[in-house]
Design a protein around this motif. Structure first.
Motif, mmCIF file in Angstrom:
data_model
loop_
_atom_site.group_PDB
_atom_site.id
_atom_site.type_symbol
_atom_site.label_atom_id
_atom_site.label_comp_id
_atom_site.label_asym_id
_atom_site.label_seq_id
_atom_site.Cartn_x
_atom_site.Cartn_y
_atom_site.Cartn_z
ATOM 1 N N UNK A 487 -24.522 -16.469 -35.994
ATOM 2 C CA UNK A 487 -24.346 -17.003 -37.163
ATOM 3 C C UNK A 487 -22.993 -17.563 -37.327
ATOM 4 N N UNK A 488 -22.057 -16.784 -36.768
ATOM 5 C CA UNK A 488 -20.713 -17.583 -36.955
ATOM 6 C C UNK A 488 -20.567 -18.725 -36.139
ATOM 7 N N UNK A 489 -21.164 -18.833 -35.019
ATOM 8 C CA UNK A 489 -21.303 -20.294 -34.499
ATOM 9 C C UNK A 489 -21.953 -21.424 -35.176
ATOM 10 N N UNK A 490 -23.065 -20.987 -35.809
ATOM 11 C CA UNK A 490 -23.939 -21.835 -36.350
ATOM 12 C C UNK A 490 -23.492 -22.322 -37.651
ATOM 13 N N UNK A 491 -22.481 -21.453 -38.360
ATOM 14 C CA UNK A 491 -22.187 -21.826 -39.656
ATOM 15 C C UNK A 491 -20.750 -22.281 -39.675
ATOM 16 N N UNK A 492 -20.024 -22.037 -38.845
ATOM 17 C CA UNK A 492 -18.449 -22.485 -38.543
ATOM 18 C C UNK A 492 -18.009 -23.276 -37.240
ATOM 19 N N UNK A 493 -18.947 -23.040 -36.197
ATOM 20 C CA UNK A 493 -18.547 -23.881 -35.010
ATOM 21 C C UNK A 493 -17.735 -23.155 -34.071
ATOM 22 N N UNK A 494 -17.461 -21.964 -34.651
ATOM 23 C CA UNK A 494 -16.544 -21.019 -33.540
ATOM 24 C C UNK A 494 -17.395 -20.151 -33.031
ATOM 25 N N UNK A 495 -17.150 -20.151 -31.514
ATOM 26 C CA UNK A 495 -17.641 -19.697 -30.418
ATOM 27 C C UNK A 495 -16.919 -18.193 -29.978
ATOM 28 N N UNK A 496 -17.413 -17.210 -30.250
ATOM 29 C CA UNK A 496 -16.432 -16.055 -29.861
ATOM 30 C C UNK A 496 -17.664 -15.136 -29.118
ATOM 31 N N UNK A 497 -17.231 -13.954 -28.139
ATOM 32 C CA UNK A 497 -18.241 -13.364 -27.419
ATOM 33 C C UNK A 497 -18.550 -12.085 -28.135
ATOM 34 N N UNK A 498 -19.954 -11.548 -28.371
ATOM 35 C CA UNK A 498 -20.148 -10.142 -28.894
ATOM 36 C C UNK A 498 -19.573 -8.990 -28.097
ATOM 37 N N UNK A 499 -19.189 -8.146 -28.885
ATOM 38 C CA UNK A 499 -18.470 -6.875 -27.890
ATOM 39 C C UNK A 499 -19.620 -6.206 -27.034
ATOM 40 N N UNK A 508 -20.932 1.059 -32.505
ATOM 41 C CA UNK A 508 -19.918 0.229 -33.257
ATOM 42 C C UNK A 508 -19.942 -0.912 -32.604
ATOM 43 N N UNK A 509 -19.370 -2.201 -33.390
ATOM 44 C CA UNK A 509 -19.498 -3.679 -33.128
ATOM 45 C C UNK A 509 -18.140 -4.196 -33.116
ATOM 46 N N UNK A 510 -18.055 -5.137 -32.116
ATOM 47 C CA UNK A 510 -17.030 -6.087 -32.114
ATOM 48 C C UNK A 510 -17.136 -7.389 -31.652
ATOM 49 N N UNK A 511 -16.065 -8.112 -31.608
ATOM 50 C CA UNK A 511 -16.187 -9.546 -30.839
ATOM 51 C C UNK A 511 -14.920 -9.916 -30.303
ATOM 52 N N UNK A 512 -15.076 -10.421 -28.944
ATOM 53 C CA UNK A 512 -13.699 -10.792 -28.316
ATOM 54 C C UNK A 512 -13.496 -12.417 -28.626
#
Length: 541
Positions: A487-499, A508-512
Protein backbone atom coordinates in the motif's frame (compact mmCIF):
# COMPACT_ATOMS: atom_id res chain seq x y z
CA UNK A 1 0.56 -30.83 -47.84
CA UNK A 2 -0.39 -31.54 -51.39
CA UNK A 3 -0.75 -29.73 -54.70
CA UNK A 4 1.50 -28.78 -57.56
CA UNK A 5 2.33 -25.46 -55.84
CA UNK A 6 4.28 -27.33 -53.14
CA UNK A 7 7.91 -28.25 -53.64
CA UNK A 8 8.82 -31.59 -52.12
CA UNK A 9 11.65 -30.25 -49.93
CA UNK A 10 9.39 -27.68 -48.24
CA UNK A 11 6.72 -30.08 -47.02
CA UNK A 12 8.19 -30.95 -43.65
CA UNK A 13 8.92 -27.32 -42.73
CA UNK A 14 5.42 -26.30 -43.86
CA UNK A 15 3.85 -29.00 -41.75
CA UNK A 16 5.70 -27.84 -38.66
CA UNK A 17 4.72 -24.20 -39.28
CA UNK A 18 1.08 -24.98 -39.68
CA UNK A 19 0.91 -27.46 -36.81
CA UNK A 20 0.23 -24.89 -34.12
CA UNK A 21 -2.62 -23.37 -36.16
CA UNK A 22 -4.22 -26.76 -36.73
CA UNK A 23 -3.88 -27.75 -33.08
CA UNK A 24 -5.57 -24.49 -32.10
CA UNK A 25 -8.44 -25.11 -34.54
CA UNK A 26 -7.40 -22.35 -36.95
CA UNK A 27 -7.14 -22.72 -40.74
CA UNK A 28 -3.42 -22.65 -41.60
CA UNK A 29 -2.13 -20.15 -44.09
CA UNK A 30 0.50 -21.32 -46.52
CA UNK A 31 3.80 -19.48 -46.85
CA UNK A 32 4.62 -17.31 -49.84
CA UNK A 33 5.87 -20.23 -51.89
CA UNK A 34 2.33 -21.69 -51.71
CA UNK A 35 0.63 -19.17 -53.95
CA UNK A 36 -2.29 -20.79 -55.82
CA UNK A 37 -0.98 -22.44 -58.97
CA UNK A 38 -2.63 -22.86 -62.34
CA UNK A 39 -3.77 -26.25 -61.13
CA UNK A 40 -5.75 -24.63 -58.30
CA UNK A 41 -5.13 -23.64 -54.66
CA UNK A 42 -3.07 -25.69 -52.19
CA UNK A 43 -5.12 -28.46 -50.60
CA UNK A 44 -4.60 -29.74 -47.01
CA UNK A 45 -5.47 -33.43 -46.93
CA UNK A 46 -6.65 -35.10 -43.72
CA UNK A 47 -3.46 -37.15 -43.70
CA UNK A 48 -1.33 -33.99 -43.91
CA UNK A 49 -3.28 -32.39 -41.09
CA UNK A 50 -2.85 -35.47 -38.88
CA UNK A 51 0.86 -35.55 -39.67
CA UNK A 52 1.26 -31.86 -38.82
CA UNK A 53 -0.55 -32.25 -35.50
CA UNK A 54 1.65 -35.22 -34.64
CA UNK A 55 4.77 -33.19 -35.45
CA UNK A 56 3.48 -30.35 -33.26
CA UNK A 57 2.99 -32.74 -30.36
CA UNK A 58 6.57 -33.90 -30.76
CA UNK A 59 7.81 -30.31 -31.06
CA UNK A 60 6.04 -29.21 -27.85
CA UNK A 61 6.88 -32.17 -25.64
CA UNK A 62 6.77 -31.81 -21.87
CA UNK A 63 9.58 -29.67 -20.43
CA UNK A 64 12.35 -31.45 -18.53
CA UNK A 65 12.64 -28.63 -15.98
CA UNK A 66 9.37 -27.68 -14.27
CA UNK A 67 8.38 -26.39 -10.84
CA UNK A 68 7.70 -30.01 -9.88
CA UNK A 69 11.02 -31.38 -11.16
CA UNK A 70 13.35 -28.52 -10.14
CA UNK A 71 15.66 -28.64 -7.13
CA UNK A 72 13.28 -28.26 -4.14
CA UNK A 73 15.99 -26.56 -2.08
CA UNK A 74 16.32 -23.78 -4.66
CA UNK A 75 12.52 -23.50 -4.79
CA UNK A 76 12.51 -22.94 -1.02
CA UNK A 77 14.94 -20.00 -1.30
CA UNK A 78 13.50 -16.55 -0.55
CA UNK A 79 15.32 -13.22 -0.72
CA UNK A 80 13.06 -10.44 0.47
CA UNK A 81 15.41 -7.57 -0.39
CA UNK A 82 14.73 -8.26 -4.09
CA UNK A 83 11.39 -10.00 -3.62
CA UNK A 84 7.78 -9.36 -4.76
CA UNK A 85 7.64 -5.76 -3.60
CA UNK A 86 10.72 -4.84 -5.65
CA UNK A 87 9.20 -6.54 -8.72
CA UNK A 88 6.06 -4.47 -8.16
CA UNK A 89 8.20 -1.32 -7.92
CA UNK A 90 9.74 -2.20 -11.29
CA UNK A 91 6.27 -2.56 -12.85
CA UNK A 92 5.25 0.85 -11.49
CA UNK A 93 8.42 2.42 -12.91
CA UNK A 94 7.54 1.06 -16.36
CA UNK A 95 4.02 2.50 -16.04
CA UNK A 96 5.42 5.92 -15.11
CA UNK A 97 7.70 5.84 -18.17
CA UNK A 98 4.64 5.11 -20.34
CA UNK A 99 2.94 8.21 -18.95
CA UNK A 100 0.43 6.37 -16.74
CA UNK A 101 -0.63 8.77 -13.98
CA UNK A 102 0.23 7.97 -10.36
CA UNK A 103 -0.04 9.99 -7.13
CA UNK A 104 3.77 10.40 -7.36
CA UNK A 105 6.36 11.05 -10.09
CA UNK A 106 9.10 8.56 -9.15
CA UNK A 107 9.69 5.31 -7.27
CA UNK A 108 12.15 5.74 -4.39
CA UNK A 109 13.91 2.40 -3.87
CA UNK A 110 14.70 2.53 -0.18
CA UNK A 111 14.77 -1.27 -0.05
CA UNK A 112 18.49 -1.88 -0.53
CA UNK A 113 21.80 -0.45 0.67
CA UNK A 114 23.04 0.69 -2.74
CA UNK A 115 24.86 3.89 -1.79
CA UNK A 116 25.80 5.31 -5.18
CA UNK A 117 22.37 4.58 -6.64
CA UNK A 118 21.03 6.79 -3.85
CA UNK A 119 23.35 9.68 -4.70
CA UNK A 120 26.41 9.05 -2.51
CA UNK A 121 29.56 10.23 -4.30
CA UNK A 122 32.35 7.68 -4.88
CA UNK A 123 35.68 7.99 -3.08
CA UNK A 124 38.00 9.65 -5.63
CA UNK A 125 41.16 7.74 -4.69
CA UNK A 126 39.53 4.33 -5.04
CA UNK A 127 38.17 5.18 -8.49
CA UNK A 128 41.55 6.59 -9.57
CA UNK A 129 43.43 3.42 -8.67
CA UNK A 130 40.86 1.12 -10.30
CA UNK A 131 40.93 3.34 -13.44
CA UNK A 132 44.72 3.09 -13.60
CA UNK A 133 44.57 -0.68 -13.16
CA UNK A 134 41.88 -0.99 -15.84
CA UNK A 135 43.70 1.18 -18.39
CA UNK A 136 47.45 1.17 -17.53
CA UNK A 137 48.24 3.74 -20.28
CA UNK A 138 46.91 6.30 -17.78
CA UNK A 139 49.97 5.66 -15.60
CA UNK A 140 51.81 8.15 -17.82
CA UNK A 141 49.15 10.82 -17.30
CA UNK A 142 50.01 13.79 -15.05
CA UNK A 143 46.31 13.94 -14.07
CA UNK A 144 46.68 11.11 -11.56
CA UNK A 145 48.48 11.41 -8.19
CA UNK A 146 51.67 9.41 -7.60
CA UNK A 147 50.30 7.53 -4.57
CA UNK A 148 47.45 6.21 -6.75
CA UNK A 149 49.94 5.20 -9.47
CA UNK A 150 52.15 3.45 -6.91
CA UNK A 151 49.25 1.28 -5.70
CA UNK A 152 48.07 0.56 -9.24
CA UNK A 153 51.56 -0.59 -10.31
CA UNK A 154 51.79 -2.91 -7.32
CA UNK A 155 48.39 -4.46 -8.06
CA UNK A 156 49.21 -4.86 -11.76
CA UNK A 157 52.51 -6.56 -10.95
CA UNK A 158 50.50 -9.12 -8.98
CA UNK A 159 48.21 -9.78 -11.97
CA UNK A 160 49.03 -12.20 -14.76
CA UNK A 161 50.12 -10.21 -17.81
CA UNK A 162 50.18 -6.98 -15.76
CA UNK A 163 46.49 -6.48 -16.53
CA UNK A 164 43.20 -6.81 -14.66
CA UNK A 165 41.49 -8.45 -17.61
CA UNK A 166 44.13 -10.61 -19.31
CA UNK A 167 44.11 -13.57 -16.93
CA UNK A 168 42.55 -15.16 -13.88
CA UNK A 169 44.10 -14.59 -10.48
CA UNK A 170 44.85 -17.32 -7.96
CA UNK A 171 41.59 -18.73 -6.57
CA UNK A 172 42.43 -17.39 -3.11
CA UNK A 173 43.07 -13.95 -4.61
CA UNK A 174 46.06 -11.84 -5.67
CA UNK A 175 48.86 -12.39 -3.17
CA UNK A 176 49.89 -8.75 -2.65
CA UNK A 177 46.25 -7.79 -1.96
CA UNK A 178 45.93 -10.56 0.62
CA UNK A 179 49.08 -9.18 2.23
CA UNK A 180 47.48 -5.73 2.35
CA UNK A 181 44.31 -7.18 3.92
CA UNK A 182 46.42 -8.88 6.61
CA UNK A 183 48.25 -5.59 7.34
CA UNK A 184 44.90 -3.77 7.57
CA UNK A 185 43.54 -6.31 10.08
CA UNK A 186 46.69 -5.96 12.21
CA UNK A 187 46.34 -2.14 12.25
CA UNK A 188 42.61 -2.30 12.98
CA UNK A 189 43.07 -4.79 15.82
CA UNK A 190 45.99 -3.07 17.52
CA UNK A 191 48.74 -5.46 16.46
CA UNK A 192 46.90 -8.79 16.66
CA UNK A 193 48.73 -10.90 14.04
CA UNK A 194 47.05 -11.75 10.73
CA UNK A 195 48.40 -14.30 8.24
CA UNK A 196 47.84 -13.62 4.50
CA UNK A 197 47.46 -17.39 4.08
CA UNK A 198 44.24 -17.14 6.15
CA UNK A 199 42.83 -14.44 3.85
CA UNK A 200 40.53 -15.36 0.97
CA UNK A 201 39.39 -12.66 -1.47
CA UNK A 202 35.74 -13.10 -2.41
CA UNK A 203 33.00 -11.81 -4.70
CA UNK A 204 31.53 -9.50 -2.08
CA UNK A 205 31.07 -10.81 1.45
CA UNK A 206 28.10 -12.94 0.30
CA UNK A 207 30.35 -15.26 -1.70
CA UNK A 208 32.55 -15.90 1.32
CA UNK A 209 29.59 -16.58 3.62
CA UNK A 210 28.03 -19.00 1.11
CA UNK A 211 31.37 -20.79 0.59
CA UNK A 212 31.99 -21.30 4.30
CA UNK A 213 28.42 -22.56 4.82
CA UNK A 214 28.87 -25.02 1.92
CA UNK A 215 31.89 -26.58 3.55
CA UNK A 216 30.28 -26.65 7.01
CA UNK A 217 26.90 -28.18 6.16
CA UNK A 218 26.53 -31.96 6.19
CA UNK A 219 24.41 -34.86 7.45
CA UNK A 220 20.78 -35.91 7.19
CA UNK A 221 17.85 -36.41 9.57
CA UNK A 222 18.67 -35.37 13.14
CA UNK A 223 22.33 -35.05 12.19
CA UNK A 224 21.61 -32.31 9.63
CA UNK A 225 23.65 -29.20 10.34
CA UNK A 226 21.88 -26.49 12.30
CA UNK A 227 22.91 -22.89 11.59
CA UNK A 228 22.06 -20.36 14.29
CA UNK A 229 21.09 -16.96 12.87
CA UNK A 230 19.75 -13.77 14.47
CA UNK A 231 16.13 -12.77 14.01
CA UNK A 232 15.76 -10.26 12.42
CA UNK A 233 18.48 -11.39 9.97
CA UNK A 234 19.86 -10.49 6.57
CA UNK A 235 18.00 -12.85 4.16
CA UNK A 236 21.24 -14.09 2.57
CA UNK A 237 21.53 -16.43 5.56
CA UNK A 238 18.08 -18.01 5.39
CA UNK A 239 18.42 -18.27 1.57
CA UNK A 240 21.81 -20.03 1.75
CA UNK A 241 20.59 -22.36 4.52
CA UNK A 242 17.56 -23.35 2.42
CA UNK A 243 19.63 -23.84 -0.72
CA UNK A 244 22.13 -26.07 1.09
CA UNK A 245 19.49 -28.14 2.85
CA UNK A 246 20.56 -27.20 6.39
CA UNK A 247 18.34 -26.34 9.37
CA UNK A 248 17.76 -22.71 10.32
CA UNK A 249 17.96 -22.20 14.08
CA UNK A 250 16.54 -18.82 15.10
CA UNK A 251 17.70 -16.80 18.07
CA UNK A 252 15.85 -13.54 18.72
CA UNK A 253 17.47 -10.17 19.29
CA UNK A 254 15.98 -8.10 22.13
CA UNK A 255 14.00 -5.25 20.55
CA UNK A 256 13.16 -3.75 23.94
CA UNK A 257 16.89 -3.45 24.63
CA UNK A 258 18.08 -1.84 21.36
CA UNK A 259 18.19 -5.20 19.58
CA UNK A 260 20.83 -6.51 21.97
CA UNK A 261 22.08 -10.11 21.79
CA UNK A 262 21.45 -12.12 24.96
CA UNK A 263 23.47 -15.30 25.55
CA UNK A 264 20.54 -16.82 27.48
CA UNK A 265 18.53 -16.58 24.24
CA UNK A 266 21.38 -18.29 22.37
CA UNK A 267 21.30 -21.11 24.91
CA UNK A 268 17.52 -21.50 24.63
CA UNK A 269 17.70 -21.70 20.84
CA UNK A 270 20.60 -24.16 20.91
CA UNK A 271 19.03 -26.52 23.46
CA UNK A 272 15.73 -26.63 21.57
CA UNK A 273 17.50 -27.26 18.26
CA UNK A 274 19.45 -30.23 19.58
CA UNK A 275 16.21 -32.24 19.52
CA UNK A 276 15.96 -32.09 15.72
CA UNK A 277 19.39 -31.21 14.26
CA UNK A 278 23.10 -30.86 14.94
CA UNK A 279 23.78 -27.14 15.59
CA UNK A 280 27.38 -26.36 14.75
CA UNK A 281 27.41 -22.83 13.26
CA UNK A 282 26.67 -19.50 14.97
CA UNK A 283 26.23 -16.39 12.79
CA UNK A 284 26.60 -12.86 14.16
CA UNK A 285 25.97 -9.65 12.18
CA UNK A 286 27.80 -6.73 13.79
CA UNK A 287 26.82 -3.94 13.26
CA UNK A 288 23.40 -5.41 12.66
CA UNK A 289 21.45 -5.66 9.43
CA UNK A 290 18.54 -4.79 9.44
CA UNK A 291 18.55 -3.68 13.07
CA UNK A 292 21.62 -1.41 13.23
CA UNK A 293 22.73 -2.44 16.73
CA UNK A 294 26.45 -2.42 17.60
CA UNK A 295 27.58 -5.24 19.90
CA UNK A 296 29.36 -4.25 23.10
CA UNK A 297 32.72 -5.77 24.02
CA UNK A 298 31.10 -7.69 26.89
CA UNK A 299 28.49 -9.14 24.54
CA UNK A 300 31.18 -10.33 22.10
CA UNK A 301 33.16 -11.93 24.93
CA UNK A 302 30.02 -13.77 26.07
CA UNK A 303 29.31 -14.99 22.52
CA UNK A 304 32.90 -16.24 22.06
CA UNK A 305 32.75 -18.07 25.39
CA UNK A 306 29.42 -19.62 24.40
CA UNK A 307 30.85 -20.77 21.02
CA UNK A 308 33.92 -22.23 22.75
CA UNK A 309 31.80 -24.00 25.37
CA UNK A 310 29.31 -25.44 22.85
CA UNK A 311 31.90 -26.16 20.10
CA UNK A 312 30.30 -23.89 17.51
CA UNK A 313 31.97 -22.48 14.39
CA UNK A 314 31.63 -18.68 14.49
CA UNK A 315 30.74 -16.54 11.46
CA UNK A 316 31.22 -12.80 12.07
CA UNK A 317 29.59 -10.63 9.38
CA UNK A 318 31.41 -7.31 9.87
CA UNK A 319 30.72 -5.50 6.58
CA UNK A 320 29.39 -2.41 8.42
CA UNK A 321 32.45 -2.06 10.66
CA UNK A 322 33.01 1.55 9.51
CA UNK A 323 29.33 2.47 10.01
CA UNK A 324 29.06 3.29 13.73
CA UNK A 325 27.22 6.48 14.68
CA UNK A 326 25.92 6.48 18.27
CA UNK A 327 27.93 7.99 21.09
CA UNK A 328 29.32 5.34 23.39
CA UNK A 329 29.25 2.70 20.64
CA UNK A 330 32.42 1.28 19.14
CA UNK A 331 33.13 -1.48 16.67
CA UNK A 332 35.08 -4.42 18.14
CA UNK A 333 36.14 -7.17 15.78
CA UNK A 334 35.52 -10.74 16.92
CA UNK A 335 39.11 -11.58 15.92
CA UNK A 336 40.57 -8.92 18.26
CA UNK A 337 38.42 -9.89 21.25
CA UNK A 338 39.11 -13.58 20.62
CA UNK A 339 42.88 -13.00 20.86
CA UNK A 340 42.55 -10.81 23.93
CA UNK A 341 40.63 -13.58 25.73
CA UNK A 342 43.77 -15.72 25.79
CA UNK A 343 45.25 -18.88 24.22
CA UNK A 344 42.47 -21.22 25.34
CA UNK A 345 40.08 -19.30 23.11
CA UNK A 346 42.29 -17.86 20.35
CA UNK A 347 43.91 -21.23 19.60
CA UNK A 348 40.67 -23.19 19.52
CA UNK A 349 37.60 -21.19 18.45
CA UNK A 350 37.12 -21.49 14.66
CA UNK A 351 36.17 -18.09 13.27
CA UNK A 352 35.42 -16.72 9.80
CA UNK A 353 35.14 -12.91 9.53
CA UNK A 354 33.82 -11.04 6.47
CA UNK A 355 34.23 -7.57 4.96
CA UNK A 356 33.20 -5.93 1.67
CA UNK A 357 33.69 -2.94 -0.64
CA UNK A 358 29.91 -2.49 -0.83
CA UNK A 359 29.24 -0.83 2.52
CA UNK A 360 31.19 1.40 4.92
CA UNK A 361 32.05 4.77 3.39
CA UNK A 362 32.97 3.25 -0.01
CA UNK A 363 29.59 2.00 -1.23
CA UNK A 364 31.20 0.22 -4.20
CA UNK A 365 28.51 -2.46 -4.62
CA UNK A 366 29.08 -3.12 -8.33
CA UNK A 367 32.75 -4.11 -8.03
CA UNK A 368 31.75 -7.11 -5.86
CA UNK A 369 34.92 -6.95 -3.80
CA UNK A 370 35.28 -8.66 -0.45
CA UNK A 371 37.42 -10.84 1.78
CA UNK A 372 37.13 -13.38 4.54
CA UNK A 373 39.68 -14.25 7.19
CA UNK A 374 39.37 -17.81 8.51
CA UNK A 375 41.36 -18.79 11.59
CA UNK A 376 41.93 -22.07 13.45
CA UNK A 377 40.85 -24.07 10.42
CA UNK A 378 41.98 -27.71 10.29
CA UNK A 379 44.93 -27.90 7.82
CA UNK A 380 43.18 -30.52 5.69
CA UNK A 381 40.00 -28.43 5.57
CA UNK A 382 42.09 -25.47 4.39
CA UNK A 383 42.94 -27.47 1.27
CA UNK A 384 39.29 -28.42 0.79
CA UNK A 385 38.25 -24.76 1.04
CA UNK A 386 40.78 -23.70 -1.61
CA UNK A 387 39.52 -26.55 -3.82
CA UNK A 388 35.93 -25.35 -3.40
CA UNK A 389 36.91 -21.75 -4.23
CA UNK A 390 38.86 -22.90 -7.29
CA UNK A 391 35.64 -24.18 -8.87
CA UNK A 392 34.58 -20.56 -9.45
CA UNK A 393 38.15 -19.85 -10.69
CA UNK A 394 38.64 -16.48 -8.95
CA UNK A 395 36.72 -13.44 -7.72
CA UNK A 396 36.50 -10.46 -10.15
CA UNK A 397 40.00 -8.99 -10.36
CA UNK A 398 38.64 -5.42 -10.50
CA UNK A 399 36.79 -6.15 -7.24
CA UNK A 400 40.02 -7.40 -5.71
CA UNK A 401 41.70 -4.12 -6.72
CA UNK A 402 38.86 -2.11 -5.13
CA UNK A 403 39.19 -4.17 -1.93
CA UNK A 404 42.90 -3.34 -1.86
CA UNK A 405 42.14 0.40 -1.71
CA UNK A 406 39.67 -0.14 1.14
CA UNK A 407 42.41 -1.81 3.21
CA UNK A 408 45.32 0.27 1.87
CA UNK A 409 44.04 3.87 1.61
CA UNK A 410 46.22 7.01 1.54
CA UNK A 411 48.11 7.71 4.77
CA UNK A 412 49.27 11.02 6.30
CA UNK A 413 52.05 12.52 4.22
CA UNK A 414 50.79 11.11 0.93
CA UNK A 415 49.51 13.38 -1.83
CA UNK A 416 45.91 12.11 -1.78
CA UNK A 417 45.46 11.85 2.00
CA UNK A 418 43.73 15.19 2.67
CA UNK A 419 41.12 14.72 -0.07
CA UNK A 420 40.57 11.07 0.91
CA UNK A 421 40.03 11.78 4.61
CA UNK A 422 37.74 14.72 3.79
CA UNK A 423 35.55 12.53 1.54
CA UNK A 424 35.50 9.64 4.01
CA UNK A 425 34.53 11.82 6.98
CA UNK A 426 31.88 13.60 4.89
CA UNK A 427 30.17 10.32 4.00
CA UNK A 428 30.24 8.97 7.56
CA UNK A 429 29.14 12.20 9.24
CA UNK A 430 26.30 12.48 6.72
CA UNK A 431 25.17 8.95 7.52
CA UNK A 432 25.29 9.69 11.26
CA UNK A 433 23.15 12.78 10.69
CA UNK A 434 20.63 10.81 8.62
CA UNK A 435 20.50 8.03 11.22
CA UNK A 436 19.47 10.55 13.88
CA UNK A 437 16.94 12.33 11.61
CA UNK A 438 15.31 8.99 10.76
CA UNK A 439 15.07 7.83 14.36
CA UNK A 440 13.65 11.16 15.55
CA UNK A 441 11.07 11.52 12.77
CA UNK A 442 9.79 7.95 13.04
CA UNK A 443 9.36 8.25 16.80
CA UNK A 444 7.09 11.30 16.33
CA UNK A 445 4.60 9.25 14.31
CA UNK A 446 1.75 7.58 16.26
CA UNK A 447 1.96 3.81 15.84
CA UNK A 448 5.63 3.72 14.83
CA UNK A 449 8.56 3.03 17.15
CA UNK A 450 12.20 3.08 16.03
CA UNK A 451 15.20 2.03 18.12
CA UNK A 452 18.37 4.15 17.90
CA UNK A 453 20.28 3.51 14.67
CA UNK A 454 23.63 2.78 16.30
CA UNK A 455 25.27 1.65 13.06
CA UNK A 456 24.90 0.14 9.54
CA UNK A 457 22.61 2.04 7.13
CA UNK A 458 19.02 1.01 7.83
CA UNK A 459 16.06 1.75 10.07
CA UNK A 460 13.88 -1.17 11.18
CA UNK A 461 10.89 0.50 12.85
CA UNK A 462 8.06 -1.44 14.49
CA UNK A 463 4.67 -0.48 13.04
CA UNK A 464 1.20 -0.91 14.49
CA UNK A 465 -1.19 -2.55 12.01
CA UNK A 466 -4.90 -2.50 12.97
CA UNK A 467 -6.81 -5.80 13.09
CA UNK A 468 -9.03 -4.68 10.19
CA UNK A 469 -5.92 -4.30 7.97
CA UNK A 470 -4.63 -7.69 9.16
CA UNK A 471 -7.91 -9.29 8.05
CA UNK A 472 -7.72 -7.61 4.65
CA UNK A 473 -4.10 -8.78 4.27
CA UNK A 474 -5.22 -12.36 4.96
CA UNK A 475 -7.94 -12.01 2.33
CA UNK A 476 -5.20 -11.04 -0.16
CA UNK A 477 -3.03 -13.95 1.09
CA UNK A 478 -0.33 -11.51 2.24
CA UNK A 479 1.59 -11.09 5.46
CA UNK A 480 0.22 -7.96 7.21
CA UNK A 481 3.48 -6.02 6.84
CA UNK A 482 3.74 -7.01 3.16
CA UNK A 483 0.21 -5.65 2.69
CA UNK A 484 1.26 -2.43 4.46
CA UNK A 485 4.42 -2.04 2.33
CA UNK A 486 2.51 -2.72 -0.90
CA UNK A 487 0.00 0.00 0.00
CA UNK A 488 2.86 2.35 0.84
CA UNK A 489 4.45 1.67 -2.56
CA UNK A 490 1.21 2.05 -4.52
CA UNK A 491 0.22 5.29 -2.80
CA UNK A 492 3.58 7.05 -2.34
CA UNK A 493 6.10 5.34 -4.65
CA UNK A 494 8.30 4.44 -1.66
CA UNK A 495 9.72 0.92 -1.80
CA UNK A 496 10.68 -0.62 1.56
CA UNK A 497 11.00 -4.27 2.62
CA UNK A 498 8.51 -5.87 5.04
CA UNK A 499 9.92 -7.17 8.30
CA UNK A 500 8.52 -10.63 7.60
CA UNK A 501 11.29 -10.98 4.99
CA UNK A 502 13.92 -10.66 7.74
CA UNK A 503 12.08 -12.50 10.51
CA UNK A 504 10.38 -11.01 13.56
CA UNK A 505 8.58 -12.15 16.69
CA UNK A 506 5.05 -13.43 16.13
CA UNK A 507 2.51 -10.60 16.27
CA UNK A 508 5.04 -7.82 15.66
CA UNK A 509 5.39 -5.95 12.36
CA UNK A 510 8.27 -3.93 10.90
CA UNK A 511 9.82 -2.72 7.69
CA UNK A 512 13.41 -2.05 6.67
CA UNK A 513 14.31 1.24 5.04
CA UNK A 514 17.74 2.48 4.01
CA UNK A 515 18.91 5.89 5.26
CA UNK A 516 21.06 6.46 2.15
CA UNK A 517 19.01 9.10 0.25
CA UNK A 518 20.37 12.68 0.43
CA UNK A 519 19.23 14.52 3.58
CA UNK A 520 16.52 16.66 1.95
CA UNK A 521 15.14 13.72 -0.03
CA UNK A 522 15.22 11.56 3.10
CA UNK A 523 13.16 14.17 4.99
CA UNK A 524 10.57 14.21 2.19
CA UNK A 525 10.49 10.40 2.20
CA UNK A 526 9.98 10.28 5.98
CA UNK A 527 7.19 12.89 5.78
CA UNK A 528 5.46 10.79 3.12
CA UNK A 529 5.72 7.67 5.30
CA UNK A 530 4.30 9.64 8.24
CA UNK A 531 1.32 10.93 6.19
CA UNK A 532 0.68 7.47 4.74
CA UNK A 533 0.81 5.77 8.15
CA UNK A 534 -1.65 8.20 9.74
CA UNK A 535 -4.11 7.74 6.83
CA UNK A 536 -3.60 3.96 7.01
CA UNK A 537 -4.50 3.94 10.72
CA UNK A 538 -7.57 6.10 10.07
CA UNK A 539 -8.74 3.88 7.21
CA UNK A 540 -8.44 0.62 9.13
CA UNK A 541 -9.26 1.84 12.64
Amino acid sequence: CEGPGVRRGARKAMALRCAASLAAGRQPRGPRLLRPSREGPVRWSSAAKASAVKMNEKASREKILTLESMNPQVKAVEYAVRGPIVLKAGEIEKELRKGIKKPFTEVIKANIGDAHAMGQRPITFLRQVVALCTYPNLLDSPSFPEDAKKRARRILQGCGGNSLGKSYSASQGINCIREDVASYIERRDGGVPADPDNIYLTTGASDGIASILKILISGGGKSRTGVMIPIPQYPLYSAAISELGAIQVNYYLDEENCWALDVNELRRALNEAKAYCNPKVLCIINPGNPTGQVQSRKCIEDVIHFAWEEKLFLLADEVYQDNVYSEGCQFHSFKKILYEMGPEYCNNVELASFHSTSKGYMGECGYRGGYMEVINLHPEIKGQLVKLLSVRLCPPVSGQAAMDIVVNPPVPGEESYSQFIKEKESVLSNLAKKAKITEDMFNKVPGIHCNPLQGAMYAFPRIFIPSKAIEEAKAHKMAPDMFYCMKLLEETGICVVPGSGFGQREGSYHFRMTILPPVEKLKILLEKVKDFHIKFLEKYA
